[in-house]
Design a protein around this motif. Structure first.
Motif, PDB file in Angstrom:
ATOM      1  N   LEU A  71      34.616  33.716  42.989  1.00  0.00           N
ATOM      2  CA  LEU A  71      36.063  33.817  43.197  1.00  0.00           C
ATOM      3  C   LEU A  71      36.488  35.261  43.429  1.00  0.00           C
ATOM      4  CD1 LEU A  71      37.136  31.268  40.451  1.00  0.00           C
ATOM      5  CD2 LEU A  71      37.445  30.972  42.924  1.00  0.00           C
ATOM      6  N   ALA A  72      35.757  36.195  42.822  1.00  0.00           N
ATOM      7  CA  ALA A  72      36.090  37.614  42.996  1.00  0.00           C
ATOM      8  C   ALA A  72      35.884  38.071  44.438  1.00  0.00           C
ATOM      9  CB  ALA A  72      35.246  38.465  42.058  1.00  0.00           C
ATOM     10  N   LEU A  73      35.047  37.354  45.199  1.00  0.00           N
ATOM     11  CA  LEU A  73      34.871  37.691  46.604  1.00  0.00           C
ATOM     12  C   LEU A  73      36.186  37.571  47.364  1.00  0.00           C
ATOM     13  CD1 LEU A  73      31.521  35.804  47.356  1.00  0.00           C
ATOM     14  CD2 LEU A  73      31.841  38.281  47.137  1.00  0.00           C
ATOM     15  N   PHE A  74      37.037  36.639  46.930  1.00  0.00           N
ATOM     16  CA  PHE A  74      38.298  36.404  47.618  1.00  0.00           C
ATOM     17  C   PHE A  74      39.480  37.083  46.921  1.00  0.00           C
ATOM     18  CE2 PHE A  74      35.497  32.725  48.155  1.00  0.00           C
ATOM     19  CZ  PHE A  74      35.390  32.681  49.538  1.00  0.00           C
ATOM     20  N   LEU A  75      39.399  37.229  45.599  1.00  0.00           N
ATOM     21  CA  LEU A  75      40.544  37.719  44.836  1.00  0.00           C
ATOM     22  C   LEU A  75      40.392  39.159  44.352  1.00  0.00           C
ATOM     23  CD1 LEU A  75      41.115  34.537  42.632  1.00  0.00           C
ATOM     24  CD2 LEU A  75      42.514  35.268  44.582  1.00  0.00           C
ATOM     25  N   GLY A  76      39.148  39.627  44.228  1.00  0.00           N
ATOM     26  CA  GLY A  76      38.913  40.915  43.598  1.00  0.00           C
ATOM     27  C   GLY A  76      38.696  40.728  42.102  1.00  0.00           C
ATOM     28  N   SER A  77      37.843  41.542  41.527  1.00  0.00           N
ATOM     29  CA  SER A  77      37.464  41.344  40.124  1.00  0.00           C
ATOM     30  C   SER A  77      38.591  41.650  39.145  1.00  0.00           C
ATOM     31  CB  SER A  77      36.250  42.221  39.791  1.00  0.00           C
ATOM     32  OG  SER A  77      36.544  43.586  40.052  1.00  0.00           O
ATOM     33  N   ALA A  78      39.614  42.408  39.578  1.00  0.00           N
ATOM     34  CA  ALA A  78      40.712  42.765  38.673  1.00  0.00           C
ATOM     35  C   ALA A  78      41.965  41.936  38.915  1.00  0.00           C
ATOM     36  CB  ALA A  78      41.042  44.248  38.837  1.00  0.00           C
ATOM     37  N   SER A  79      41.891  40.942  39.779  1.00  0.00           N
ATOM     38  CA  SER A  79      43.079  40.146  40.117  1.00  0.00           C
ATOM     39  C   SER A  79      43.546  39.311  38.934  1.00  0.00           C
ATOM     40  CB  SER A  79      42.776  39.222  41.291  1.00  0.00           C
ATOM     41  OG  SER A  79      43.842  38.312  41.502  1.00  0.00           O
ATOM     42  N   PRO A  80      44.865  39.275  38.655  1.00  0.00           N
ATOM     43  CA  PRO A  80      45.385  38.406  37.587  1.00  0.00           C
ATOM     44  C   PRO A  80      45.222  36.928  37.917  1.00  0.00           C
ATOM     45  CG  PRO A  80      47.177  39.405  38.835  1.00  0.00           C
ATOM     46  CD  PRO A  80      45.921  40.076  39.290  1.00  0.00           C
ATOM     47  N   ALA A  81      44.950  36.626  39.201  1.00  0.00           N
ATOM     48  CA  ALA A  81      44.763  35.224  39.595  1.00  0.00           C
ATOM     49  C   ALA A  81      43.351  34.729  39.287  1.00  0.00           C
ATOM     50  CB  ALA A  81      45.028  35.068  41.091  1.00  0.00           C
ATOM     51  N   LEU A  82      42.439  35.637  38.954  1.00  0.00           N
ATOM     52  CA  LEU A  82      41.045  35.249  38.744  1.00  0.00           C
ATOM     53  C   LEU A  82      40.869  34.265  37.582  1.00  0.00           C
ATOM     54  CD1 LEU A  82      38.159  35.544  39.722  1.00  0.00           C
ATOM     55  CD2 LEU A  82      37.940  37.596  38.311  1.00  0.00           C
ATOM     56  N   PRO A  83      41.416  34.529  36.390  1.00  0.00           N
ATOM     57  CA  PRO A  83      41.262  33.538  35.315  1.00  0.00           C
ATOM     58  C   PRO A  83      41.951  32.208  35.626  1.00  0.00           C
ATOM     59  CG  PRO A  83      42.746  35.327  34.655  1.00  0.00           C
ATOM     60  CD  PRO A  83      42.084  35.749  35.923  1.00  0.00           C
ATOM     61  N   VAL A  84      43.042  32.257  36.382  1.00  0.00           N
ATOM     62  CA  VAL A  84      43.708  31.014  36.787  1.00  0.00           C
ATOM     63  C   VAL A  84      42.768  30.200  37.680  1.00  0.00           C
ATOM     64  CG1 VAL A  84      45.713  30.021  37.955  1.00  0.00           C
ATOM     65  CG2 VAL A  84      45.954  32.157  36.681  1.00  0.00           C
ATOM     66  N   ALA A  85      42.092  30.891  38.599  1.00  0.00           N
ATOM     67  CA  ALA A  85      41.172  30.200  39.499  1.00  0.00           C
ATOM     68  C   ALA A  85      39.978  29.625  38.739  1.00  0.00           C
ATOM     69  CB  ALA A  85      40.692  31.176  40.580  1.00  0.00           C
ATOM     70  N   GLN A  86      39.498  30.338  37.729  1.00  0.00           N
ATOM     71  CA  GLN A  86      38.394  29.813  36.912  1.00  0.00           C
ATOM     72  C   GLN A  86      38.812  28.544  36.180  1.00  0.00           C
ATOM     73  OE1 GLN A  86      37.538  33.934  35.082  1.00  0.00           O
ATOM     74  NE2 GLN A  86      35.524  32.948  35.045  1.00  0.00           N
ATOM     75  N   HIS A  87      40.042  28.527  35.700  1.00  0.00           N
ATOM     76  CA  HIS A  87      40.570  27.324  35.051  1.00  0.00           C
ATOM     77  C   HIS A  87      40.636  26.170  36.044  1.00  0.00           C
ATOM     78  CE1 HIS A  87      42.833  24.927  32.222  1.00  0.00           C
ATOM     79  NE2 HIS A  87      43.865  24.840  33.043  1.00  0.00           N
ATOM     80  N   MET A  88      41.025  26.458  37.264  1.00  0.00           N
ATOM     81  CA  MET A  88      41.085  25.427  38.302  1.00  0.00           C
ATOM     82  C   MET A  88      39.707  24.831  38.560  1.00  0.00           C
ATOM     83  SD  MET A  88      43.623  26.901  41.239  1.00  0.00           S
ATOM     84  CE  MET A  88      45.395  27.093  40.945  1.00  0.00           C
ATOM     85  N   GLN A  89      38.697  25.698  38.578  1.00  0.00           N
ATOM     86  CA  GLN A  89      37.345  25.215  38.838  1.00  0.00           C
ATOM     87  C   GLN A  89      36.905  24.201  37.782  1.00  0.00           C
ATOM     88  OE1 GLN A  89      35.403  25.915  41.582  1.00  0.00           O
ATOM     89  NE2 GLN A  89      37.270  26.901  42.310  1.00  0.00           N
TER      90      GLN A  89
END
Length: 493
Positions: free
Chosen positions: A380-398
């Motif tokens: 997910l960091a490939l698309f959002l960046g490792s520091a993006s606040p959306a990253l944990p949201v995307a992990q929850h979605m997965q």
């Protein structure tokens, strides 16, 4: 069913059964004397995997090609141009959904006749499908070209990207027949058991498209600078090159679907072949429109939850697109194998193909899903960046949604078998129930209690509903009740 049972292909149709014929002299054969592309022989798993792998690779290449082209447009022309292509691609998918439905119906019919070794009838139906879809694509292209602005206005395309979307679509509409013929020839070849030629054509198409995009966009040296229209022109030229390659291979190797001399008259749509393609193709196209419309509604629900949620969904969708690919490839392979088995009168093989297809796609999709969930953060960091606040949201979605795409495999394989029999109305109804009353009904009922998670849980709920209904209909339905077989074609030349 046993080997002597009737051959059910469609609903509310009555035709005459044919005994499998020997291949005519013009049909290439393998070392065993069977027509090349015969999917009715040999171990089912080996045949299924050998046939579906080229389709899977083609899907990956097509997706990568689209992603790279989007990068070119975004980097060279900016975010506004990228948004314009997104709007344009949405318009195009809606426009060609019916053509894809007609192509699927053509593939099924070609497979049935090829399995019966009636090569002449396979050519007849292939020619009708190609000719009819070319006519439809020309009509759509002309209407789209004249009414592009009206279409974009109706979709509430933002003014900032509207003019760029107009320029892009003008080229896409006028060159639409190239892409349609490429798609129809690819689908017809798969019905005749050849998934490698379309793969080779896709490799060539993707390579030319990727290279030509930046060249035609920026116009280095003496070349004109075409901007966003150059991206559309690059795709059109790539499609034309892929089509020329396939025609060269079809005629150079004298493949079964080649049309020569008087057979070129098959390109004039008419008769029972046209009726079948239209009657079966419209519901298949409607299924695609139904899925895309439900997807648009869900995106609306996602956007309501804010920027981070929307960004997380966009990144997750990139991974889910790849997760769907094994099921799409195996489902198409199952449909082609079942269609040929029907034509060959090998009815006992149908159930075995379906079971093996289910096991294979569930295994591949489960392994892929596990890999995606376990490695979700770096992916997910490939698309959002490792520091993006959306990253944990995307992990929850997965965690909540990925299983939905595994469950969906059951529906896709069973639908693939039903399509081979010409059963199209029941899948359309099942899809409608699972996408709207089940998925969206759950969202509206659950949202007051669990908030944004209702969007995520709606996906597995809808997938479970579709899988359950399709399995029930497959096991208990009377869709195999009518004896249907194709009419015999004229002698092959």
């Amino acid at each position: 069913m046993n080997e002597a049972s009737p051959i059910p292909i469609g609903e509310n149709v009555a035709e005459v059964q044919l005994a499998p014929q020997s291949p005519p002299p013009s049909a290439p054969v393998d070392r065993s004397g069977n027509p090349k592309g015969d999917l009715t022989q040999g171990p089912i798993l080996k045949t299924l995997l050998a046939f579906s792998m080229p389709m899977l690779i083609s899907s990956v290449l097509q997706t990568l090609n689209g992603s790279i082209n989007a990068i070119w447009v975004g980097r060279l022309l900016g975010e506004t141009a990228l948004a314009a292509t997104a709007n344009a691609n949405l318009v195009m998918f809606m426009m060609i959904a019916l053509i894809i439905g007609f192509g699927t119906a053509t593939t099924v019919r070609v497979g049935q006749f090829f399995g019966a070794r009636d090569i002449a009838a396979a050519r007849q139906n292939f020619g009708t499908g190609v000719g009819f879809c070319v006519v439809v694509s020309i009509v759509i292209g002309l209407l789209g070209w004249f009414f592009t602005r009206n279409i974009l206005t109706g979709l509430n395309t933002p003014a900032a990207s509207g003019e760029l979307a107009y320029e892009y679509l003008q080229v896409v509409f006028i060159t639409l027949p190239f892409g349609v013929v490429l798609m129809m020839v690819s689908m017809g070849l798969r019905g005749a058991g050849d998934s490698k030629t379309p793969l080779y054509a896709m490799i060539l198409t993707a390579a030319i498209d990727i290279v030509a995009n930046p060249v035609l966009i920026i116009g280095p040296g003496p070349l004109p600078t075409l901007g966003i229209a150059g991206s559309a022109m690059a795709t059109a030229l790539a499609n034309l090159a892929g089509l020329c390659f396939m025609l060269w291979r079809i005629y150079g190797r004298d493949l079964p679907l080649r049309l020569r001399g008087s057979e070129l008259a098959y390109l004039i749509p008419r008769g029972a072949a046209l009726r079948y393609i239209v009657v079966k193709g419209i519901p298949m196209g409607a299924s695609m429109l139904l899925s895309s419309s439900a997807g648009l509604v869900m995106i609306g629900f996602v956007n309501r939850e804010g920027l981070d949620f929307s960004a997380a969904y966009g990144a997750s969708l990139q991974l889910w697109n790849y997760l769907q690919m094994p099921a799409l490839a195996v489902s198409s392979a199952v449909s082609a194998m079942v269609a040929q088995a029907i034509g060959a009168g090998k009815h006992a093989r149908v159930g075995k193909v379906t079971r093996v297809g289910l096991i294979a796609t569930l295994t591949m999709s489960t392994v892929m899903a596990a890999m995606i969930v376990l490695a979700d953060r770096p992916l997910l960091a490939l698309f959002l960046g490792s520091a993006s606040p959306a990253l944990p949201v995307a992990q929850h979605m997965q965690l909540l949604c990925t299983a939905a795409y595994v469950i969906m495999c059951v529906t896709m394989i069973l639908f693939g078998t039903m399509r081979a029999y010409g059963v199209v109305l029941a899948p359309l109804v099942i899809l409608g129930i699972s996408l709207y009353p089940a998925r969206m009904g759950f969202y509206y009922l659950a949202y007051p209690m669990i908030g944004s998670d209702a969007v995520l849980w709606a996906y597995p709920v809808g997938s479970f509903a579709a899988a359950g209904l399709s399995a029930l209909y497959y096991l208990k339905g009377n869709w195999r009740r009518i004896d249907v077989l194709p009419e015999k074609g004229p002698p092959a030349s």
